[in-house]
Design an enzyme around this catalytic site. Structure first.
Site, PDB file in Angstrom:
ATOM      1  N   SER A 424      -4.724 -19.772  -6.062  1.00 13.69           N
ATOM      2  CA  SER A 424      -3.868 -18.482  -5.589  1.00 13.69           C
ATOM      3  C   SER A 424      -4.552 -17.471  -4.826  1.00 13.69           C
ATOM      4  O   SER A 424      -5.626 -17.293  -5.301  1.00 13.69           O
ATOM      5  CB  SER A 424      -3.444 -18.111  -7.050  1.00 13.69           C
ATOM      6  OG  SER A 424      -2.272 -17.128  -6.852  1.00 13.69           O
ATOM      7  N   PRO A 425      -3.934 -16.588  -4.073  1.00 15.46           N
ATOM      8  CA  PRO A 425      -4.647 -15.547  -3.257  1.00 15.46           C
ATOM      9  C   PRO A 425      -5.258 -14.507  -4.173  1.00 15.46           C
ATOM     10  O   PRO A 425      -4.416 -14.114  -5.025  1.00 15.46           O
ATOM     11  CB  PRO A 425      -3.524 -15.175  -2.603  1.00 15.46           C
ATOM     12  CG  PRO A 425      -2.285 -15.782  -2.906  1.00 15.46           C
ATOM     13  CD  PRO A 425      -2.348 -16.873  -3.829  1.00 15.46           C
ATOM     14  N   GLN A 502      -2.652 -15.832   3.390  1.00  9.42           N
ATOM     15  CA  GLN A 502      -1.570 -14.956   2.872  1.00  9.42           C
ATOM     16  C   GLN A 502      -1.452 -13.659   3.620  1.00  9.42           C
ATOM     17  O   GLN A 502      -2.342 -12.845   3.622  1.00  9.42           O
ATOM     18  CB  GLN A 502      -1.494 -14.580   1.472  1.00  9.42           C
ATOM     19  CG  GLN A 502      -0.343 -13.665   0.794  1.00  9.42           C
ATOM     20  CD  GLN A 502      -0.546 -13.112  -0.442  1.00  9.42           C
ATOM     21  OE1 GLN A 502      -1.578 -12.618  -0.884  1.00  9.42           O
ATOM     22  NE2 GLN A 502       0.424 -13.592  -1.334  1.00  9.42           N
ATOM     23  N   TYR A 564       3.820  -4.254  -2.187  1.00 12.16           N
ATOM     24  CA  TYR A 564       3.385  -3.904  -0.988  1.00 12.16           C
ATOM     25  C   TYR A 564       4.462  -3.889   0.128  1.00 12.16           C
ATOM     26  O   TYR A 564       5.529  -3.604  -0.421  1.00 12.16           O
ATOM     27  CB  TYR A 564       2.378  -5.090  -0.320  1.00 12.16           C
ATOM     28  CG  TYR A 564       0.968  -5.095  -1.235  1.00 12.16           C
ATOM     29  CD1 TYR A 564       0.175  -4.042  -1.502  1.00 12.16           C
ATOM     30  CD2 TYR A 564       0.944  -6.181  -2.167  1.00 12.16           C
ATOM     31  CE1 TYR A 564      -1.014  -4.112  -2.419  1.00 12.16           C
ATOM     32  CE2 TYR A 564      -0.299  -6.127  -3.187  1.00 12.16           C
ATOM     33  CZ  TYR A 564      -0.945  -5.201  -3.015  1.00 12.16           C
ATOM     34  OH  TYR A 564      -2.291  -5.217  -4.059  1.00 12.16           O
ATOM     35  N   ARG A 612       6.062 -14.998  -1.146  1.00  6.07           N
ATOM     36  CA  ARG A 612       5.652 -14.656  -2.474  1.00  6.07           C
ATOM     37  C   ARG A 612       6.544 -13.667  -2.713  1.00  6.07           C
ATOM     38  O   ARG A 612       6.746 -12.472  -2.184  1.00  6.07           O
ATOM     39  CB  ARG A 612       4.260 -14.326  -2.711  1.00  6.07           C
ATOM     40  CG  ARG A 612       3.834 -13.753  -4.071  1.00  6.07           C
ATOM     41  CD  ARG A 612       2.519 -13.875  -4.429  1.00  6.07           C
ATOM     42  NE  ARG A 612       1.902 -14.988  -4.935  1.00  6.07           N
ATOM     43  CZ  ARG A 612       1.058 -15.077  -5.848  1.00  6.07           C
ATOM     44  NH1 ARG A 612       0.156 -13.883  -6.010  1.00  6.07           N
ATOM     45  NH2 ARG A 612       0.477 -16.278  -6.481  1.00  6.07           N
ATOM     46  N   ARG A 706      -7.175 -16.757 -11.955  1.00 11.62           N
ATOM     47  CA  ARG A 706      -8.305 -16.310 -12.703  1.00 11.62           C
ATOM     48  C   ARG A 706      -8.993 -17.349 -13.261  1.00 11.62           C
ATOM     49  O   ARG A 706     -10.282 -17.570 -13.302  1.00 11.62           O
ATOM     50  CB  ARG A 706      -7.717 -15.432 -13.848  1.00 11.62           C
ATOM     51  CG  ARG A 706      -7.418 -13.968 -13.380  1.00 11.62           C
ATOM     52  CD  ARG A 706      -6.500 -13.309 -14.322  1.00 11.62           C
ATOM     53  NE  ARG A 706      -5.553 -13.935 -14.817  1.00 11.62           N
ATOM     54  CZ  ARG A 706      -4.933 -13.694 -15.863  1.00 11.62           C
ATOM     55  NH1 ARG A 706      -4.960 -12.642 -16.620  1.00 11.62           N
ATOM     56  NH2 ARG A 706      -3.648 -14.312 -16.049  1.00 11.62           N
TER      57      ARG A 706
HETATM   58  C1  LIG Z   1      -8.786 -10.660  -8.594  1.00 12.35           C
HETATM   59  C2  LIG Z   1      -7.488 -10.876  -8.469  1.00 12.35           C
HETATM   60  C3  LIG Z   1      -6.956 -10.499  -6.961  1.00 12.35           C
HETATM   61  C4  LIG Z   1      -5.593 -10.857  -6.671  1.00 12.35           C
HETATM   62  N1  LIG Z   1      -5.206 -10.821  -5.366  1.00 12.35           N
HETATM   63  C5  LIG Z   1      -4.083 -11.017  -5.088  1.00 12.35           C
HETATM   64  C6  LIG Z   1      -3.662 -11.212  -3.777  1.00 12.35           C
HETATM   65  O1  LIG Z   1      -4.326 -10.784  -2.698  1.00 12.35           O
HETATM   66  N2  LIG Z   1      -2.353 -11.476  -3.195  1.00 12.35           N
HETATM   67  C7  LIG Z   1      -1.540 -11.912  -4.249  1.00 12.35           C
HETATM   68  O2  LIG Z   1      -0.281 -12.362  -3.934  1.00 12.35           O
HETATM   69  N3  LIG Z   1      -1.820 -11.985  -5.518  1.00 12.35           N
HETATM   70  C8  LIG Z   1      -3.179 -11.555  -5.951  1.00 12.35           C
HETATM   71  N4  LIG Z   1      -3.640 -11.894  -7.364  1.00 12.35           N
HETATM   72  C9  LIG Z   1      -2.518 -12.287  -8.351  1.00 12.35           C
HETATM   73  C10 LIG Z   1      -2.822 -13.855  -8.507  1.00 12.35           C
HETATM   74  O3  LIG Z   1      -2.488 -14.343  -7.131  1.00 12.35           O
HETATM   75  C11 LIG Z   1      -2.069 -14.420  -9.449  1.00 12.35           C
HETATM   76  O4  LIG Z   1      -0.676 -14.265  -9.181  1.00 12.35           O
HETATM   77  C12 LIG Z   1      -2.245 -13.748 -10.903  1.00 12.35           C
HETATM   78  O5  LIG Z   1      -3.709 -13.688 -11.063  1.00 12.35           O
HETATM   79  C13 LIG Z   1      -1.564 -14.689 -11.924  1.00 12.35           C
HETATM   80  O6  LIG Z   1      -2.178 -16.004 -12.069  1.00 12.35           O
HETATM   81  P1  LIG Z   1      -3.214 -16.340 -13.069  1.00 12.35           P
HETATM   82  O7  LIG Z   1      -2.713 -16.097 -14.379  1.00 12.35           O
HETATM   83  O8  LIG Z   1      -3.765 -17.703 -12.686  1.00 12.35           O
HETATM   84  O9  LIG Z   1      -4.584 -15.576 -12.871  1.00 12.35           O
HETATM   85  C14 LIG Z   1      -4.904 -11.465  -7.597  1.00 12.35           C
HETATM   86  C15 LIG Z   1      -5.451 -11.701  -8.853  1.00 12.35           C
HETATM   87  C16 LIG Z   1      -6.565 -11.513  -9.207  1.00 12.35           C
HETATM   88  C17 LIG Z   1      -7.074 -11.618 -10.587  1.00 12.35           C
END
Ligand SMILES: Cc1cc2nc3c(=O)[nH]c(=O)nc-3n(C[C@H](O)[C@H](O)[C@H](O)COP(=O)(O)O)c2cc1C
Ligand SMILES: Cc1cc2nc3c(=O)[nH]c(=O)nc-3n(C[C@H](O)[C@H](O)[C@H](O)COP(=O)(O)OP(=O)(O)OC[C@H]3O[C@@H](n4cnc5c(N)ncnc54)[C@H](O)[C@@H]3O)c2cc1C
Length: 755
Positions: A424-425, A502, A564, A612, A706
């Protein structure tokens, strides 16, 4: 103590008999409005766990219940001319009458006073009672008398159901789905003695209205159901035992939660138990179990604290504290299962093929996972895995370990992902001037080597003032495009993993500090002017996708989530405009769609674009999953290939409800109602989660964020953990693969050897 149980259902009777048995000096009375052998309902289902505790607390009644029990293992689903069966599900059922008669007899044997045919109007009718149990069911008069104290929260659910019986013995828990001209009906059928089965028919309010079932007598409703379910009934007729209900016997399930469970009325302590305190939908058949478990826990607390009157207040508090946890757990699972049946017609029945429909139904409560199904019925699960793998284009041969759903390939436009796991981004705040540098090469490169099918880099900004922080990646100049090319070339050279970008614009969340210096905090110096829904809706971005395309990026995602710029247009919380870019869904989506179309036009035809969305703002007045579905439909019409279903981060005061797979229901809804492929994301942390989501058709891809920070090779490690050795590792790492797999195999064998 003088104890009075108002209501002689399973809760009142079982608590009464336990207290008399544990402490015969208690005076215990159960007061019931019905006659001893009069009761509504057909069969009820129990769990093995409840039966085990009943055996421990009162072996005498447990033994009788067990002899009267009917046990069965199979679930059978009739759907669109198919009849599918799986085993290993273990249910026990008993007639409600039989259960109550056993408990009544046991109460009498122990010296509990049973008063039948006595309507109780108030707990005040028993001023000499030390403890009054309000076990008077869902319609509890006692609870309603003190509504301000107990704070009942009663939600009437939209579906209609009728509880019938039939003199046909079904050898499996049977579900039959039938479509009429006005919608889908389903029957939940389970036997409870040698010759009788419960037969609950359920449908939506719309179908109920269209068929005018509300105007029918019970006999007419029965005739309607007999006709609709003639095949499964095979000549047997349906019966009602709810003749006491006037008019139509079609009900709405009512979900009940109470803010407080006990109250001192001046003379006696009054406590809620069973359906008077909480309800759980029949979709997972747990109402009687909860009632019995309540009775056991309250008796248990008296046993621990002592049976004197002085212990009552503290015992009631502990009882409530302990039971609330278990009840909430069951209510959550019941809610998922109930909602599945509420939307089955509009969401799944016309969309999913029978095999996947069955899988979706079996996992409806989201407590039964892929591996859990394997434990229950390996043959069936393996058959399903083969079906899924073949659908995904694999040659799944019998007698070979089949590729599980998350590791099957996925093709969209001209791009084939080798599997369905997406990094994921994730913003890393580590760029200078928006350039990909050594950090990004190592960070993204190692995740690409780690087995995911698609690796997204972090949100990549379309202009310097589109950045969240000075450390964000960008794609507004050629030097940045060169960095991307280097990354893409490396990933493509290393294996089949694809690279995603993204695209985003920070909007009102821009010009902030790096995350570790203060998330969302404005820069103290060097900031830039912000654009948001209220600024001019114009973005010169067509150079951007061209640069990304030339760099060889496989997949674009347009970031319309998390508050955003584009997201700030979609949410009514952040879009207060009064021109054609604000107000209705169509207006709020206008600018994001303009950007999407411009990007789509500049992006090669054979490469996909996902969008997204924040599918829930988690705040009053904000977007909900229904709004997200409307936007998803618009993006679908504009040519989006997938919707990436995230949520939140739109409004600071949001109140998200986190939990395992907490955003997957949004992906499920959008995929199956709007019929556009989806990416599920959020708290997906093991192979079992991803396999369950993809196998059930709740999403097409799973994005994992994560866990990929903790482990770049998350996908490879998860494959090894489920014993799947066919997933390739980079050739340079093969020696590590064999050792890792061997160590896991040894660790798994160790407990067995120790036995
Ligand atoms: C350090 C970090 C940076 C993130 N940056 C972005 C981002 O640039 N764009 C985005 O759409 N989501 C971003 N997210 C959200 C993640 O893509 C994801 O949707 C969210 O962490 C939930 O997934 P998980 O439970 O597997 O961590 C970020 C999450 C983390 C932890
Ligand atoms: C369609 C349907 C299917 C179900 N299927 C299942 C299933 O498969 N498995 C399962 O475990 N549960 C099932 N249930 C739920 C189950 O019926 C209840 O959850 C369970 O009976 C709760 O027990 P209780 O003792 O709290 O309340 P109840 O069983 O409702 O008992 C309350 C008693 O209080 C009496 N009463 C009420 N008011 C008064 C008054 N003022 N004075 C005197 N007496 C009064 C009533 O007559 C009744 O006997 C189902 C429910 C429905 C509607």
């Amino acid at each position: 103590m003088r104890i009075v149980c108002i209501g002689g259902g399973p809760a009142g009777l079982y608590f009464g008999l336990l207290m008399k048995k544990l402490h015969p000096e208690h005076s215990v009375t159960v007061v019931e409005r019905n006659r001893p052998y009069d009761t509504f309902g057909w069969g009820v289902v129990f769990s093995d766990a409840t039966m085990t505790s009943m055996r421990a607390w009162d072996p005498e009644s447990a033994a009788e219940i067990e002899t009267a029990f009917n046990h069965w293992d199979d679930i059978e689903v009739l759907f669109k001319g198919t009849r599918q069966r799986t085993t290993g599900h273990g249910f026990v059922g008993i007639g409600r009458k039989k259960l109550l008669n056993i408990l009544q007899a046991r109460c009498e044997a122990l010296g509990v006073e049973l008063k039948f045919e006595t309507e109780v109007d108030s707990d005040a009718d028993f001023p000499d009672a030390d403890l009054v149990i309000a076990s008077d069911g869902l319609g509890s008069k006692i609870r309603n008398r003190y509504a301000d104290v107990f704070q009942p929260d009663l939600v009437v659910r939209p579906n209609r159901y009728i509880w019938l019986g039939t003199n046909k013995s079904f050898d499996a828990f049977t579900f039959d789905f039938r479509k009429t001209d006005h919608g889908w009906f389903q029957a939940h059928i389970y036997k409870f003695d040698d010759k009788t089965s419960t037969f609950i028919v359920e449908t939506t309010e719309a179908a109920y209205e269209a068929h005018r079932l509300g105007e029918m007598s019970q006999d007419q409703s029965i005739a309607f159901c007999e006709d609709l379910f003639a095949e499964v009934l095979d000549g047997a007729s349906l019966m009602t035992n709810a003749r006491h209900l006037r008019g139509s016997a079609w009900l709405n399930f009512q979900r009940l939660i109470c803010g407080k469970w006990s109250h001192f009325n001046g003379n006696s302590h009054v406590v809620l138990m069973g359906d008077a305190a909480h309800t759980a939908h029949f979709a997972i058949g747990s109402g009687t179990k909860l009632a019995i478990d309540d009775a056991i826990e309250l008796a248990n607390q008296f046993n621990k604290a002592g049976h004197g009157k002085d212990t009552i207040p503290s015992v009631l508090a502990t009882y409530e504290e302990i039971r609330r946890v278990d009840v909430a757990r069951i209510q959550n699972a019941a809610r998922n299962a109930m909602e599945w049946f509420e939307v089955v017609g509009e969401r799944y029945a016309d969309t999913l093929e029978p095999e996947q429909f069955m899988y979706s139904m079996l996992t409806r409560s989201q407590r039964i996972s892929h591996e859990n199904l394997r434990l229950r019925d390996k043959t069936w699960l393996e058959g399903y895995e083969r079906w899924f793998a073949r659908k995904s284009g694999l040659d799944a041969r019998e007698n070979e370990r089949c590729t599980p759903p998350m590791f099957t390939p996925y093709t969209v436009r001209g791009v084939t992902l080798p599997n369905r796991i997406v990094v994921s981004p994730m913003a890393m705040y580590s760029a200078t001037d928006g350039l990909i540098d050594d950090f990004h090469m190592v960070h993204l490169g190692s995740r690409a080597l780690g087995g995911a099918g698609l690796v997204f880099a972090e949100m990549t900004c379309v202009s310097p003032d589109a950045r969240i922080t000075p450390g964000c990646l960008g794609i507004w100049n050629d030097a940045q495009a060169e960095g991307w090319k280097r990354l893409v070339d490396f990933v493509h050279g290393a294996g089949d993993t694809k690279v995603g970008m993204q695209l985003g614009h920070a909007g009102r969340k821009g010009a902030t500090k790096l995350a570790w210096d203060g998330i969302d905090q404005p820069l103290e110096s060097g900031g830039w002017p912000l654009l948001s829904a209220s600024a001019l809706p114009y973005l010169k971005n067509s150079q951007v996708p061209k640069r990304a395309a030339e760099a060889g990026v496989d997949w674009l995602e347009l970031h319309c989530a998390h508050g955003y710029l584009l997201s700030s247009f979609l949410s009514p919380l952040t879009n207060r405009r009064e021109d054609e870019y604000g107000g209705s869904h169509e207006n709020r989506a206008r600018f994001p769609l303009e950007v999407f179309r411009a990007v789509r036009a500049a992006w090669p035809e054979d490469r996909p674009i996902s969008v997204r969305l924040s599918c829930h703002d988690w705040f009053e007045g904000g977007n909900t999953p229904d709004d997200a579905a409307i936007f998803a439909e618009m993006f679908k019409a504009a040519g989006a290939d997938l919707i990436d279903c995230s949520s939140g981060q739109v409004w600071k005061e949001e109140k998200p409800v986190y939990g395992r797979l907490f955003q997957t229901p949004f992906a499920d809804k959008i995929r199956n109602e709007i019929r556009i492929p989806t990416i599920a994301v959020g708290a997906i942390s093991e192979a079992d989660h991803a396999n369950s989501i993809i196998a059930a058709g709740r999403a097409d891809l799973c994005a994992v964020a994560r866990p990929h920070l903790a482990d770049p090779a998350w996908a490879l490690h998860e494959a090894a953990k489920i014993g799947l050795t066919s997933v390739p590792w980079p050739k340079q790492y093969r020696a590590g693969k064999y050792q890792y797999e061997a160590n896991l195999a040894r660790a798994n064998a160790a407990p067995a050897a120790a036995k």
